[in-house]
Structures are given as structure tokens and as C-alpha cells.
Scaffold this motif. Sequence first.
Motif, short mmCIF file in Angstrom:
data_model
loop_
_atom_site.label_atom_id
_atom_site.label_comp_id
_atom_site.label_asym_id
_atom_site.label_seq_id
_atom_site.Cartn_x
_atom_site.Cartn_y
_atom_site.Cartn_z
N UNK A 40 0.88 -1.24 0.01
CA UNK A 40 -0.02 0.03 -0.15
C UNK A 40 0.71 1.29 -0.12
N UNK A 41 1.89 1.04 0.70
CA UNK A 41 3.02 2.36 0.63
C UNK A 41 3.97 2.23 -0.46
N UNK A 42 3.88 1.31 -1.26
CA UNK A 42 4.70 1.40 -2.55
C UNK A 42 6.02 1.00 -2.17
N UNK A 43 6.44 0.43 -1.06
CA UNK A 43 7.54 0.20 -0.72
C UNK A 43 7.83 -1.11 -0.45
N UNK A 44 7.30 -2.07 -1.09
CA UNK A 44 7.77 -3.57 -0.59
C UNK A 44 8.85 -3.82 -1.95
N UNK A 45 10.24 -3.98 -1.54
CA UNK A 45 11.22 -4.17 -2.46
C UNK A 45 11.26 -5.48 -2.98
N UNK A 46 11.10 -6.30 -1.95
CA UNK A 46 11.33 -7.98 -2.12
C UNK A 46 11.39 -8.71 -0.84
N UNK A 47 11.67 -9.99 -1.23
CA UNK A 47 11.86 -11.03 -0.09
C UNK A 47 13.14 -11.73 -0.05
N UNK A 48 13.42 -12.27 1.07
CA UNK A 48 14.30 -13.11 1.32
C UNK A 48 13.47 -14.45 1.89
N UNK A 49 13.46 -15.33 1.14
CA UNK A 49 12.53 -16.39 1.38
C UNK A 49 13.04 -17.58 2.21
N UNK A 50 12.57 -18.06 3.33
CA UNK A 50 13.09 -19.16 3.98
C UNK A 50 12.07 -19.70 4.95
N UNK A 51 12.20 -20.56 5.64
CA UNK A 51 11.32 -20.91 6.79
C UNK A 51 11.83 -21.32 8.20
N UNK A 52 11.16 -21.24 9.10
CA UNK A 52 11.72 -21.37 10.33
C UNK A 52 10.53 -21.88 11.54
N UNK A 53 11.00 -22.67 12.45
CA UNK A 53 10.06 -23.11 13.46
C UNK A 53 10.48 -22.27 14.74
N UNK A 54 11.51 -21.74 15.11
CA UNK A 54 11.72 -21.17 16.00
C UNK A 54 12.40 -19.61 15.85
N UNK A 55 13.47 -19.44 15.29
CA UNK A 55 14.27 -18.19 15.09
C UNK A 55 14.30 -18.07 13.71
#
Length: 400
Positions: A241-256
Motif C-alpha cells: 500500500x505504501x509502494x515500498x515492498x522491494x522484495x523478499x528473502x524467502x526461507x522458513x523457521x520453526x523457532x528463530x
Amino acid sequence: MNDQLRNQTIAMDAVVGKIQQFTIETPSWGYGDSGTRFKVFHWPGAARTLREKLADAAQVNAVTGVCPSVAIHIPWDLEDDWRSVKDYAHGLGLRIGSVNPNLFQEESYRLGSLCHTDKHVRQRAIDHVLECIQIAQAVDSDILSLWLAEGTNYPGQDSLRGRRHRLLESLQAIYAALPAGMRLLIEYKFFEPAFYSTDLPDWGTSLLMAQKLGPQAQVLVDTGHHPQGTNIPQIVTQLLDEDRLGGFHFNDRKYADDDLIVGSLNPFELFCIFNEIIDAGAEENPNVGRIAYMIDQSHNIEPKIEAMVQSVLNIQTAYAKALLVDRVALRSSQEASDVLEGYRVLQAAYETDVRPLLAEVRARQGLDPDPITALRNSGYADRVARERVAVATASGYPGA
Ligand code: LRH
Ligand code: MN
């Protein structure tokens, strides 16, 4: 293609086209040996040089067809002839993607880099990032992806407002050096390696900094960088909505910040993230077409190239399911305040078996419908394991 999909009102060809155009950037550091602070287990054939990492990334692109760029990390991937690196990558059908400065492994950064009280340390850090901007220009990359490890470990250790003011001043010096067309993605993380305060702890702080800097600055969402229970899809809607989503670092986690294979633990969350993006796209949100989809993982116990292919498949699966959401039905149930109907519309898409659709996508690209089998049958991993001789590494990431 099964009947359930055929009955879908959605034009399958459009969906196939969108999946084929949906590209995912892989990280050079995901192909090399990495580990935890306890141990780095050496994987036979693990890439050691940038060229070996690019060769492995080319194998991932060969079997998936959707990974044409590789993120690099400086100085882990430092080279002296970027022209030949660019040509080498090109020869493999790849290009260098985002350039990641490293402001967390110099001795002088113990108490910070861009936020450090000593202006000489800050200048040293700024100079490193300016060098990364030059590298990005040399390899025709338009993304500078910045993560800061810094913060404090004890209340009172430093002025939190002072650190914020120094951070902004340093980021302004970096932003001023950005060439036209290059974006600065500001990554946040709620803790680690700092354990009391982190200078860029959350999306709001990164957004405020990006808005203070200018239109070429955006926020990078690493899916492993949030406190438990955080609603990441909602963060995504706000940034779009703010036109400020540059990108993602995709991964997954259970804890940290476990950096595990994306979608391996929270596939429904990944689906909901893509659902928000596609929903915004359906309303012509301008940001949607400019999101950099990148993987950021460390494969400590699993085969690295296969782990990267599995990650791409998990992302494609979540994206394909989100493309199948009946947005007309969703919108009308939401406007009718039909509490559960909207959920059921998403559930119907999420529970659709998209494997036949993805196999169709790959068949149309002339690829094996099953990339994991294609990778294993290629014998690539066994070949490089024979060819590459191991280099002993201590712990964590290279140079730690
Ligand atoms: C920090 C992070 C950041 C990197 C590093 C490899 O946790 O997510 O993106 O630079 O991992
Ligand atoms: Mn990251």
C-alpha cells in the motif's frame, strides 16, 4: 490436467504464463558450506568459488527454468574482474542479481558499523557499501540489498536515539551515491546477533528510513526475521500500500532465524503472502510488478543444490495455489461479511493439487515435469563431488 482444475473459471493459460514468468533469485551463499555456531558440516562438492556457485545456480535454473539470477555477497564473492564474472554468468544463462554488502564480519564493527559512535568506523562502512554500488554497476545489477547486524546487548550500552540518527545520516550518504534506476532494499530483523536492541528491528523502522531517504529505497522482508506469531501477510499488504515492498528473502523457521527451506514448515503462510500480493495486483497496485523474489537460506545438513530446487518448487506451489483463488467469490464474500466463506474460498485454492499444473508449465518450457528427478538423473551433484576438493571451514558463514 484433472477435471477439478478444468472447471476452474480461471484461464489456465494465463496462470501457466504467470508461473513461467515468475522468477526466483537464488543466493550464492546457499551453495557453499555453511552451518551454525556449533559446526559447519562439509558437503562433498560444495561450491567454494563464485564461479562454482554460479555453475550450481545454472543447474537449478536448468531444471526449474525460473532462476535466471544469483544474489552475491561481498566480500564472500569478491572478485577483481567483474566484467569476466558477468560474461561467465551470461555464458551459463544467468545474470548477477542483488548485491549484498557485509557489515557484520569486520573486527571494527563489534559495536556497529553505520550506527557506530566513531565516525571513522561509520565512514569505513559507508565506503564498503559504495564499493558494492560500483560492483552492482559493473555487473548491471539494479539492487543493493542491505542488512545490518548491529544493535546493543545491554540497556544503557548506547543511546538508541543517537544510533538512529547516525544510521539515518549514514544511509543518506549511501542513498546519495545510488545511480538512477538502482534500488536500496533495507532488510530488518528483530534480533541476533544483537540481543537487547537491533537498529533495524522491524518493517516499520525500515519503512520510516526508506520514506526519509527517497523513492529508490524500499523494504526487504526476510520471512525468518519476525517474532513468533507475526502476521507477515499483513506486513506485506502495508508495504504494498505504501509502494515500498522491494522484495523478499524467502526461507522458513520453526523457532528463530533458522533459514530452512521455504514453505517446509509454514506453507499456508507462504500461500497467504502470495494471496495478498496477487490480490493487490488484481487492483492494479503498482508495486506488485517490481517485487524481487529471492531465496536466503543456509543448507547445513542437506544437499545444497537439491535444497535450492526444492525451495523453488515450494515457492512455485504456493504461488500457483494463490493464482487459483477465485477473487470474484472472495471479494463478494468479504463485501457480504460472510466470515467463513472468504476463508473457504482461500482454502479451496490452497487445497488444490497444483502438481499437474506445474508439470504442465514445465512441459511447455521443454523441461522435465519433475525437477528433482531431473537433477538426480543429471548426475551433476555426484560429478562436482568428484571434481571439487574440500576446503576446511570453522563455523557459521564463510570468514566467521
Ligand atoms: C541475516 C541475513 C541477511 C544476510 C545473511 C546471509 O540473517 O538474512 O540477509 O546477509 O542472512
Ligand atoms: Mn536475509
